[in-house]
Write an enzyme that holds these catalytic residues in place. Structure first.
Site, PDB file in Angstrom:
ATOM      1  N   THR A   1      32.236  29.019  39.839  1.00  9.09           N
ATOM      2  CA  THR A   1      31.059  30.382  40.082  1.00  9.09           C
ATOM      3  C   THR A   1      32.050  31.620  39.125  1.00  9.09           C
ATOM      4  O   THR A   1      33.672  31.573  39.815  1.00  9.09           O
ATOM      5  CB  THR A   1      30.856  30.047  41.939  1.00  9.09           C
TER       6      THR A   1
ATOM      7  N   ILE B   1      40.770  29.218  44.535  1.00 13.49           N
ATOM      8  CA  ILE B   1      40.764  30.753  44.982  1.00 13.49           C
ATOM      9  C   ILE B   1      40.883  31.385  43.120  1.00 13.49           C
ATOM     10  O   ILE B   1      42.084  30.968  42.774  1.00 13.49           O
ATOM     11  CB  ILE B   1      41.988  31.401  45.557  1.00 13.49           C
ATOM     12  N   LYS B   2      39.814  32.034  43.287  1.00 13.44           N
ATOM     13  CA  LYS B   2      39.559  32.899  41.629  1.00 13.44           C
ATOM     14  C   LYS B   2      40.073  34.134  41.884  1.00 13.44           C
ATOM     15  O   LYS B   2      39.519  35.076  42.429  1.00 13.44           O
ATOM     16  CB  LYS B   2      38.127  32.353  40.941  1.00 13.44           C
ATOM     17  N   VAL B   3      41.009  34.309  40.982  1.00 16.05           N
ATOM     18  CA  VAL B   3      41.404  35.743  41.243  1.00 16.05           C
ATOM     19  C   VAL B   3      41.515  35.831  39.515  1.00 16.05           C
ATOM     20  O   VAL B   3      41.528  35.614  38.847  1.00 16.05           O
ATOM     21  CB  VAL B   3      42.830  35.694  41.512  1.00 16.05           C
TER      22      VAL B   3
END
Ligand code: G3P
Length: 217
Positions: A27, A82-84
């Site tokens: 997402t 976790i998307k960074v």
């Protein structure tokens, strides 16, 4: 090759999860906004449907804020990734989260140099955006080829997650190059099933079967 689906639409996710083809979900803030739902609720529901990695993107742009958000997001479910963003602060957060055993997806990658930095920062996934590279008149798949080659040269464990996929050709080219994952909009995943000769052949078989007057059950 793993297939992730790039959406926060729970109806689509449920439908495609039943195919048995989904290995994960990605997402981003735009997809969450499109869902019209509360971020944490959507991620929790997706994580219940799909056991594989589910990417949830931080909204902070500085390290402390990213880490604070990551602590909240990773408590939602064990399969939250976790998307960074690929920024100095994003990669610093990536290093710390990866050292803690948290899966990290580094997003907004548009160059092989950026991908090299993400691998050195311990990312579980690097997300190069092939469609957006194509959109500016460059070749998105050349970027994937470069990253796969560089990662292979050094046995990096970071998986190449081909993102911003727009068509089946992106998927096939990525598979030929040995990219580990492609994250697909639902329509692109569905389009992989299609071939006019399959439709034509099935129609002919069904017509001939009807002539036999038989039924199998
Ligand atoms: O989720 C990241 C990426 O897949 C976005 O794709 O189509 O917005 O360029 P797109």
């Amino acid at each position: 090759m793993k297939f992730f689906i790039d959406t926060a639409d729970l109806t689509e996710i449920r439908s495609l999860a039943s195919s048995g083809l989904l290995d994960g979900v990605t997402t981003n803030p735009s997809l969450i906004a499109k869902s019209g739902r509360k971020f944490a609720d959507v991620i929790a529901e997706i994580c219940e449907i799909v056991p594989g990695p589910v990417s949830a993107e931080v909204a902070g742009t500085v390290y402390d804020q990213m880490m604070a958000e990551a602590q909240v997001l990773r408590k939602i479910a064990k399969n939250v990734t976790i998307k960074v963003p690929l920024t100095p602060d994003g990669l610093r957060a990536c290093r710390h989260l990866s050292n803690d055993g948290t899966m990290v997806n580094v997003t907004l990658c548009f160059s092989a140099a950026q991908a090299l930095l993400a691998a050195k920062s311990g990312a579980s996934f690097i997300s190069p955006f092939v469609g957006r590279v194509d959109d500016i008149g460059w070749n998105g798949m050349d970027l994937i080829a470069d990253i796969v080659q560089i990662y292979n040269n050094y046995d990096f464990r970071t998986e190449v997650l081909v993102a911003s996929v727009r068509n089946p050709i992106h998927v096939i080219e990525a598979a030929k190059m040995g990219a580990h994952v492609a994250t697909l909009p639902p329509a692109v995943l569905r389009s992989l099933f299609s071939h006019p000769l399959t439709d034509k052949g099935l129609a002919a078989f069904l017509a001939d079967w009807a002539k036999t007057g038989q039924s199998i059950v």
